[in-house]
Write a protein that holds these residues in place. Sequence first.
Motif, PDB file in Angstrom:
ATOM      1  N   LEU A   1       0.826  -1.209   0.000  1.00 52.46           N
ATOM      2  CA  LEU A   1       0.000   0.000   0.000  1.00 52.46           C
ATOM      3  C   LEU A   1       0.862   1.261   0.000  1.00 52.46           C
ATOM      4  N   SER A   2       1.953   1.238   0.749  1.00 49.69           N
ATOM      5  CA  SER A   2       2.859   2.386   0.784  1.00 49.69           C
ATOM      6  C   SER A   2       3.460   2.638  -0.601  1.00 49.69           C
ATOM      7  N   SER A   3       3.902   1.577  -1.267  1.00 45.70           N
ATOM      8  CA  SER A   3       4.462   1.719  -2.618  1.00 45.70           C
ATOM      9  C   SER A   3       3.410   2.208  -3.601  1.00 45.70           C
ATOM     10  N   PHE A   4       2.196   1.707  -3.454  1.00 44.19           N
ATOM     11  CA  PHE A   4       1.105   2.125  -4.344  1.00 44.19           C
ATOM     12  C   PHE A   4       0.840   3.618  -4.198  1.00 44.19           C
ATOM     13  N   VAL A   5       0.704   4.078  -2.964  1.00 40.75           N
ATOM     14  CA  VAL A   5       0.395   5.487  -2.718  1.00 40.75           C
ATOM     15  C   VAL A   5       1.545   6.378  -3.180  1.00 40.75           C
ATOM     16  N   SER A   6       2.783   5.961  -2.948  1.00 41.34           N
ATOM     17  CA  SER A   6       3.924   6.798  -3.348  1.00 41.34           C
ATOM     18  C   SER A   6       4.065   6.885  -4.866  1.00 41.34           C
ATOM     19  N   ALA A   7       3.477   5.943  -5.593  1.00 45.48           N
ATOM     20  CA  ALA A   7       3.557   5.964  -7.051  1.00 45.48           C
ATOM     21  C   ALA A   7       2.409   6.752  -7.695  1.00 45.48           C
ATOM     22  N   LEU A   8       1.443   7.191  -6.905  1.00 42.88           N
ATOM     23  CA  LEU A   8       0.303   7.933  -7.442  1.00 42.88           C
ATOM     24  C   LEU A   8       0.708   9.347  -7.850  1.00 42.88           C
ATOM     25  N   SER A   9      -0.024   9.890  -8.809  1.00 45.52           N
ATOM     26  CA  SER A   9       0.166  11.304  -9.138  1.00 45.52           C
ATOM     27  C   SER A   9      -0.385  12.135  -7.971  1.00 45.52           C
ATOM     28  N   ARG A  10      -0.027  13.397  -7.938  1.00 49.39           N
ATOM     29  CA  ARG A  10      -0.514  14.249  -6.839  1.00 49.39           C
ATOM     30  C   ARG A  10      -2.040  14.319  -6.840  1.00 49.39           C
ATOM     31  N   ASP A  11      -2.623  14.428  -8.023  1.00 54.04           N
ATOM     32  CA  ASP A  11      -4.083  14.497  -8.110  1.00 54.04           C
ATOM     33  C   ASP A  11      -4.732  13.216  -7.607  1.00 54.04           C
ATOM     34  N   ASP A  12      -4.173  12.060  -7.998  1.00 56.17           N
ATOM     35  CA  ASP A  12      -4.730  10.788  -7.535  1.00 56.17           C
ATOM     36  C   ASP A  12      -4.554  10.624  -6.026  1.00 56.17           C
ATOM     37  N   GLU A  13      -3.399  11.080  -5.521  1.00 55.10           N
ATOM     38  CA  GLU A  13      -3.172  10.979  -4.080  1.00 55.10           C
ATOM     39  C   GLU A  13      -4.167  11.860  -3.321  1.00 55.10           C
ATOM     40  N   ARG A  14      -4.404  13.074  -3.832  1.00 54.60           N
ATOM     41  CA  ARG A  14      -5.387  13.966  -3.198  1.00 54.60           C
ATOM     42  C   ARG A  14      -6.770  13.328  -3.196  1.00 54.60           C
ATOM     43  N   LEU A  15      -7.139  12.727  -4.323  1.00 50.11           N
ATOM     44  CA  LEU A  15      -8.441  12.068  -4.422  1.00 50.11           C
ATOM     45  C   LEU A  15      -8.544  10.918  -3.423  1.00 50.11           C
ATOM     46  N   LEU A  16      -7.511  10.107  -3.359  1.00 49.25           N
ATOM     47  CA  LEU A  16      -7.514   8.981  -2.420  1.00 49.25           C
ATOM     48  C   LEU A  16      -7.620   9.481  -0.977  1.00 49.25           C
ATOM     49  N   ARG A  17      -6.867  10.531  -0.643  1.00 51.09           N
ATOM     50  CA  ARG A  17      -6.937  11.077   0.716  1.00 51.09           C
ATOM     51  C   ARG A  17      -8.341  11.601   1.024  1.00 51.09           C
TER      52      ARG A  17
END
Length: 134
Positions: free
Chosen positions: A107-123
């Motif tokens: 999960l950590s690797s998955f989140v760190s590989a996300l774009s900023r927009d995708d990470e914001r959406l996930l958060r």
Amino acid sequence: MTDGTEKTDPPARERRRGQGELEAQVLSLLGAAPGPVTAAWVQEHLGGDLAYTTVITILTRLHAKQAVTRSRVGRSFEWTPVADGAGLVALRMRKLLDREDDRDAVLSSFVSALSRDDERLLRALLNEPEDPER
């Protein structure tokens, strides 16, 4: 040396579908169906020249992935979607995650590989109030 005849290529074969593309098409079709439908209905509405056995194979695979349900009607089944295309991808991701011993690392690797927009959406999704039905 030329003998006066033109060399022509054989007719182009139809483009081969990408992995999961046919499953996504079937799920989309089932999602737009008026209710539970038969494999023959799916075959007819997909268009093209897919064999009935191919349609049955796709529906059976989707059933194994828990993306569709089936109920016996006479000698055949009627099929109903449980998940749409996005739901099917989510099921695949969950199955991959379930196979791993170190879920934290995955999960950590998955989140760190996300774009900023995708990470914001996930958060934002993770900060939504919890669904009491879950």
